[in-house]
Write a protein that holds these residues in place. Structure first.
Motif, PDB file in Angstrom:
ATOM      1  N   MET A   1     -25.613  29.796  -5.686  1.00 47.13           N
ATOM      2  CA  MET A   1     -24.299  29.408  -5.260  1.00 47.13           C
ATOM      3  C   MET A   1     -23.282  30.179  -6.087  1.00 47.13           C
ATOM      4  O   MET A   1     -23.470  30.402  -7.266  1.00 47.13           O
ATOM      5  CB  MET A   1     -24.121  27.897  -5.433  1.00 47.13           C
ATOM      6  CG  MET A   1     -22.894  27.401  -4.773  1.00 47.13           C
ATOM      7  SD  MET A   1     -22.773  25.611  -4.659  1.00 47.13           S
ATOM      8  CE  MET A   1     -24.369  25.123  -4.109  1.00 47.13           C
ATOM      9  N   CYS A   2     -22.202  30.583  -5.445  1.00 48.45           N
ATOM     10  CA  CYS A   2     -21.133  31.318  -6.104  1.00 48.45           C
ATOM     11  C   CYS A   2     -19.810  30.669  -5.716  1.00 48.45           C
ATOM     12  O   CYS A   2     -19.558  30.424  -4.539  1.00 48.45           O
ATOM     13  CB  CYS A   2     -21.162  32.775  -5.653  1.00 48.45           C
ATOM     14  SG  CYS A   2     -19.826  33.771  -6.329  1.00 48.45           S
ATOM     15  N   THR A   3     -18.988  30.374  -6.707  1.00 46.91           N
ATOM     16  CA  THR A   3     -17.692  29.756  -6.405  1.00 46.91           C
ATOM     17  C   THR A   3     -16.555  30.642  -6.889  1.00 46.91           C
ATOM     18  O   THR A   3     -16.712  31.440  -7.799  1.00 46.91           O
ATOM     19  CB  THR A   3     -17.556  28.372  -7.068  1.00 46.91           C
ATOM     20  OG1 THR A   3     -17.613  28.536  -8.479  1.00 46.91           O
ATOM     21  CG2 THR A   3     -18.654  27.443  -6.611  1.00 46.91           C
ATOM     22  N   ASN A   4     -15.426  30.482  -6.261  1.00 46.16           N
ATOM     23  CA  ASN A   4     -14.207  31.178  -6.615  1.00 46.16           C
ATOM     24  C   ASN A   4     -13.070  30.207  -6.303  1.00 46.16           C
ATOM     25  O   ASN A   4     -13.294  29.145  -5.754  1.00 46.16           O
ATOM     26  CB  ASN A   4     -14.088  32.462  -5.790  1.00 46.16           C
ATOM     27  CG  ASN A   4     -13.039  33.397  -6.321  1.00 46.16           C
ATOM     28  OD1 ASN A   4     -12.036  32.979  -6.870  1.00 46.16           O
ATOM     29  ND2 ASN A   4     -13.256  34.688  -6.142  1.00 46.16           N
ATOM     30  N   THR A   5     -11.860  30.567  -6.633  1.00 45.16           N
ATOM     31  CA  THR A   5     -10.738  29.685  -6.325  1.00 45.16           C
ATOM     32  C   THR A   5     -10.473  29.601  -4.823  1.00 45.16           C
ATOM     33  O   THR A   5      -9.881  28.633  -4.360  1.00 45.16           O
ATOM     34  CB  THR A   5      -9.458  30.166  -7.032  1.00 45.16           C
ATOM     35  OG1 THR A   5      -9.221  31.520  -6.657  1.00 45.16           O
ATOM     36  CG2 THR A   5      -9.605  30.071  -8.523  1.00 45.16           C
ATOM     37  N   ASP A   6     -10.921  30.597  -4.057  1.00 47.05           N
ATOM     38  CA  ASP A   6     -10.642  30.654  -2.627  1.00 47.05           C
ATOM     39  C   ASP A   6     -11.831  30.282  -1.748  1.00 47.05           C
ATOM     40  O   ASP A   6     -11.657  29.967  -0.586  1.00 47.05           O
ATOM     41  CB  ASP A   6     -10.254  32.073  -2.211  1.00 47.05           C
ATOM     42  CG  ASP A   6      -9.052  32.597  -2.938  1.00 47.05           C
ATOM     43  OD1 ASP A   6      -8.892  32.275  -4.107  1.00 47.05           O
ATOM     44  OD2 ASP A   6      -8.290  33.340  -2.330  1.00 47.05           O
ATOM     45  N   TYR A   7     -13.039  30.388  -2.255  1.00 47.63           N
ATOM     46  CA  TYR A   7     -14.196  30.215  -1.390  1.00 47.63           C
ATOM     47  C   TYR A   7     -15.439  29.845  -2.190  1.00 47.63           C
ATOM     48  O   TYR A   7     -15.458  29.934  -3.411  1.00 47.63           O
ATOM     49  CB  TYR A   7     -14.468  31.504  -0.599  1.00 47.63           C
ATOM     50  CG  TYR A   7     -14.774  32.692  -1.481  1.00 47.63           C
ATOM     51  CD1 TYR A   7     -16.076  32.967  -1.879  1.00 47.63           C
ATOM     52  CD2 TYR A   7     -13.765  33.538  -1.913  1.00 47.63           C
ATOM     53  CE1 TYR A   7     -16.356  34.055  -2.700  1.00 47.63           C
ATOM     54  CE2 TYR A   7     -14.033  34.619  -2.726  1.00 47.63           C
ATOM     55  CZ  TYR A   7     -15.328  34.880  -3.108  1.00 47.63           C
ATOM     56  OH  TYR A   7     -15.603  35.944  -3.912  1.00 47.63           O
ATOM     57  N   VAL A   8     -16.473  29.441  -1.450  1.00 49.70           N
ATOM     58  CA  VAL A   8     -17.775  29.139  -2.037  1.00 49.70           C
ATOM     59  C   VAL A   8     -18.824  29.836  -1.177  1.00 49.70           C
ATOM     60  O   VAL A   8     -18.779  29.745   0.048  1.00 49.70           O
ATOM     61  CB  VAL A   8     -18.061  27.619  -2.032  1.00 49.70           C
ATOM     62  CG1 VAL A   8     -19.463  27.332  -2.535  1.00 49.70           C
ATOM     63  CG2 VAL A   8     -17.030  26.871  -2.846  1.00 49.70           C
ATOM     64  N   LEU A   9     -19.738  30.537  -1.810  1.00 48.35           N
ATOM     65  CA  LEU A   9     -20.882  31.098  -1.108  1.00 48.35           C
ATOM     66  C   LEU A   9     -22.064  30.186  -1.399  1.00 48.35           C
ATOM     67  O   LEU A   9     -22.347  29.881  -2.559  1.00 48.35           O
ATOM     68  CB  LEU A   9     -21.176  32.520  -1.599  1.00 48.35           C
ATOM     69  CG  LEU A   9     -20.045  33.536  -1.410  1.00 48.35           C
ATOM     70  CD1 LEU A   9     -20.450  34.884  -2.000  1.00 48.35           C
ATOM     71  CD2 LEU A   9     -19.686  33.680   0.055  1.00 48.35           C
ATOM     72  N   CYS A  10     -22.734  29.751  -0.356  1.00 49.27           N
ATOM     73  CA  CYS A  10     -23.782  28.750  -0.519  1.00 49.27           C
ATOM     74  C   CYS A  10     -24.927  29.070   0.447  1.00 49.27           C
ATOM     75  O   CYS A  10     -24.673  29.423   1.605  1.00 49.27           O
ATOM     76  CB  CYS A  10     -23.177  27.382  -0.214  1.00 49.27           C
ATOM     77  SG  CYS A  10     -24.325  26.026  -0.225  1.00 49.27           S
ATOM     78  N   PRO A  11     -26.183  28.910   0.008  1.00 48.46           N
ATOM     79  CA  PRO A  11     -27.304  29.093   0.941  1.00 48.46           C
ATOM     80  C   PRO A  11     -27.196  28.107   2.103  1.00 48.46           C
ATOM     81  O   PRO A  11     -26.766  26.958   1.915  1.00 48.46           O
ATOM     82  CB  PRO A  11     -28.546  28.787   0.094  1.00 48.46           C
ATOM     83  CG  PRO A  11     -28.101  28.906  -1.325  1.00 48.46           C
ATOM     84  CD  PRO A  11     -26.639  28.560  -1.341  1.00 48.46           C
ATOM     85  N   LYS A  12     -27.563  28.540   3.306  1.00 51.56           N
ATOM     86  CA  LYS A  12     -27.418  27.689   4.490  1.00 51.56           C
ATOM     87  C   LYS A  12     -28.091  26.337   4.328  1.00 51.56           C
ATOM     88  O   LYS A  12     -27.559  25.330   4.780  1.00 51.56           O
ATOM     89  CB  LYS A  12     -27.983  28.399   5.720  1.00 51.56           C
ATOM     90  CG  LYS A  12     -27.042  29.393   6.324  1.00 51.56           C
ATOM     91  CD  LYS A  12     -27.553  29.855   7.665  1.00 51.56           C
ATOM     92  CE  LYS A  12     -26.491  30.739   8.294  1.00 51.56           C
ATOM     93  NZ  LYS A  12     -26.779  31.028   9.683  1.00 51.56           N
TER      94      LYS A  12
END
Length: 71
Positions: A1-12
């Protein structure tokens, strides 16, 4: 998982759990029916420039068209 102030990338396979956790945190910080309910309060920050509002609106619309879930 990767987070940022604008978005999150997450495995489906984790999206459902992540969305439930985010909704829970949002409701914990800003309980519905209180003075701090998002969208119904003047206590939270606001956009002060119409250009910024337009930009965010376009980003949200684009995300929805791409099938993203907006909370």
């Amino acid at each position: 998982m990767c987070t940022n102030t604008d978005y999150v990338l997450c495995p489906k396979h984790m999206v459902g759990k992540l969305m439930a956790a985010l909704r829970g945190a949002l409701n914990e910080f800003y309980p519905p029916g209180t003075d701090f309910e998002p969208g119904k309060t003047a206590h939270l920050s606001q956009m002060v420039h119409s250009g910024a509002y337009d930009r965010i609106t376009r980003l949200i619309d684009s995300a929805k068209e791409a099938g993203c879930e907006i909370i």
